[in-house]
Write an enzyme that holds these catalytic residues in place. Structure first.
Site, PDB file in Angstrom:
ATOM      1  N   HIS A 121      20.396 -48.555 -21.313  1.00  0.00           N
ATOM      2  CA  HIS A 121      19.343 -47.703 -20.729  1.00  0.00           C
ATOM      3  C   HIS A 121      17.952 -48.245 -21.081  1.00  0.00           C
ATOM      4  O   HIS A 121      17.139 -47.565 -21.725  1.00  0.00           O
ATOM      5  CB  HIS A 121      19.498 -46.276 -21.255  1.00  0.00           C
ATOM      6  CG  HIS A 121      19.290 -45.224 -20.214  1.00  0.00           C
ATOM      7  ND1 HIS A 121      20.228 -44.925 -19.251  1.00  0.00           N
ATOM      8  CD2 HIS A 121      18.243 -44.392 -19.967  1.00  0.00           C
ATOM      9  CE1 HIS A 121      19.783 -43.964 -18.475  1.00  0.00           C
ATOM     10  NE2 HIS A 121      18.580 -43.627 -18.878  1.00  0.00           N
ATOM     11  N   THR A 162      19.135 -49.514 -10.873  1.00  0.00           N
ATOM     12  CA  THR A 162      19.121 -50.930 -11.242  1.00  0.00           C
ATOM     13  C   THR A 162      20.515 -51.408 -11.628  1.00  0.00           C
ATOM     14  O   THR A 162      20.917 -52.523 -11.272  1.00  0.00           O
ATOM     15  CB  THR A 162      18.138 -51.160 -12.400  1.00  0.00           C
ATOM     16  OG1 THR A 162      16.842 -50.666 -12.035  1.00  0.00           O
ATOM     17  CG2 THR A 162      18.034 -52.630 -12.749  1.00  0.00           C
TER      18      THR A 162
END
EC number: 2.7.7.108
Length: 492
Positions: A375, A384
């Protein structure tokens, strides 16, 4: 100043002479002792501080490590490639202890009540199963699991019911695995896993071979095929629509298509929702123009991908690692100070020789999970990660996989299971989505009606669309459409 000793009197010459007295400045013992004490205290403080900092850092890392998977589906060295051997050894000791401690941990009053009710429902379910009342038994097993989803006995017995009655050995093995994650010494769960693990692995491998066959069939279709070009265009819109929809974007598929084709705003929708769609468009164009052709994927590439994802929504944070701690449900990602190191390790794993030997679906799903687990960004981590996953799949000849937003709860549930120790359900979920995406392309380029399946917004529209399909393969197309439209039930 120190006075000199007087010379001895003549009578004293016959007596023992004594040493002359020393002045305070000539006696080094008190000063030396003082320095030794100071040195000892300073050394003790330094050692204690170093130990405390090291222990805190190790415990923090281990809190992160315990989320990583230990599944049989992918080899251990693949799953733990983000961490050093020393960290893995420390993790194993910590994990074994933390798991054993958690088994004997005290429960809250509410949890105790739920467990008591779950065990009661479990006993009733087993009695009904022995009496041949399978449907009622199944409902009670599910009720027990809902009440105590991490109780080893509930997981074990429900797994046995699924294996022997429902013939669902894959899901049964998943529950045996979860039971062992919570209670590693459970002999029955160990015996069950020894029986099911190899069978499940074989089934998973056969599933991947089937995906390769469908990929090869799609690859055999020439690029000039008009139906293929239309399918790619429609899949492009659907991919963006679903990826932003998973994150909460409320645009419909028609509105998403309109924004991408006309660049005109949609009334009643926020600027951020428009910009999320435009950001995904930029990122996918970057993948098609650059990343797919690259041999190695670097940190810079991932940052460039994220910069485009967030470029219209938050250009300051786009392409930058986060500088603050974030919290994602029950998962606490690494702190900002560790991101650079973790991303370097992720980059090494991503481009390692061994990673290239993994099946593309395994490789892409694991890359998705590793990145979203770290993250590294304030926002846009999921988008992403899904884009990175599709980049890896496209390099292997697969189309970009569509994860339907109607499957959002399952998507996050399987990520949660991966955090708890078993990444196989998440990999299988990605494999399911891969197959449905392949089916979408193959259906669109077959001799069936050439209209590409759209994501119907209402059940009535879906019924009208299905009524228009005149072909022996209506059932197959219905299954594909249901997967993208309803979002209810298991993946068909």
């Amino acid at each position: 100043m120190c006075m000199e000793a007087e010379p001895p009197s003549p009578p004293a010459q016959q007596q023992e002479q004594v040493n002359p007295p020393l002045c305070k400045a000539q006696n080094p013992k008190p000063a030396r002792l003082y320095r030794l004490v100071l040195l000892f205290v300073a050394g003790s403080l330094a050692a204690w501080t170093f130990h405390a900092l090291s222990s805190t850092n190790l415990v923090w890392k281990l809190r992160q490590l315990h989320h990583l998977p230990t599944a049989h589906y992918l080899q251990t060295r693949d799953e733990f490639a983000l961490y050093s051997v020393e960290e893995l050894n420390a993790f194993k000791e910590f994990y074994d202890k933390s798991v054993s401690d958690s088994v004997g941990a005290s429960y809250t009053e509410a949890e105790q009540t739920n467990i008591k009710e779950a065990l009661g429902a479990l006993r009733m379910a087993q009695d009904l199963y022995l009496a041949g009342k399978d449907d009622k038994a199944a409902r009670l097993f599910e009720h027990a699991l809902a009440l105590a989803p991490r109780h080893p006995e509930v997981l074990l017995r429900y797994g046995e019911f699924l294996e022997h009655n429902q013939r669902n050995i894959v899901l049964a093995d998943q529950y045996y695995f979860q039971a062992l994650t919570i209670s590693p010494s459970n002999s029955e769960a160990l015996a069950n896993r020894q029986r099911t693990a190899d069978v499940v692995q074989s089934l998973d491998e056969r599933r991947l071979e089937s995906l390769d066959s469908k990929r090869d069939a799609l690859s055999a279709i020439h690029e000039s095929n008009g139906a293929l070009r239309r399918a790619k265009k429609e899949a492009y819109f659907q991919h963006i629509y679903h990826s932003v929809g998973i994150e909460g974007n409320t645009m419909t598929l028609a509105q998403t298509r309109s924004i991408l084709e006309t660049r005109m705003a949609v009334d009643g929708k926020s600027i951020d929702e428009h910009n999320e769609i435009l950001g995904m468009d930029l990122a996918m164009k970057y993948i098609n123009a650059s990343l797919v052709q690259k041999i190695d994927i670097t940190i810079k590439d991932i940052l460039e991908l994220h910069r485009r994802v967030l470029g219209h929504v938050d250009p300051i944070e786009g392409g930058e690692f986060r500088r603050n701690q974030v919290y994602v449900g029950g998962h606490i990602p690494p702190g900002p100070g560790d991101l650079a190191l973790l991303m370097q390790r992720f980059e090494r794993w991503l481009n390692s020789e061994h990673s290239s030997t993994l099946h593309p679906v395994n490789y892409a799903a694991l890359a998705h999970y590793k990145l979203v687990h770290i993250h590294p960004f304030v926002d846009g981590n999921g988008r992403t990660s899904r884009l990175l996953m599709n980049t890896l799949l496209m390099r292997a000849g697969y189309p970009p996989v569509i994860i339907p937003k109607q499957q959002r709860s399952k998507y996050y549930h399987f990520l949660k299971l991966a955090n708890e120790g078993d990444i196989r359900p998440f990999v299988r979920f990605i494999a399911d989505c891969t197959e449905k995406t392949l089916d979408l392309y193959l259906w669109a380029t077959s001799d069936l009606p050439q209209q590409i399946p759209m994501l119907i917004q209402t059940e009535s529209e879906a019924g009208e669309r299905l009524a228009q399909m005149q072909s022996p393969n209506v059932a197959q197309r219905s299954s594909i459409l249901e997967f993208y439209e309803s979002g209810s039930g298991d993946i068909p």
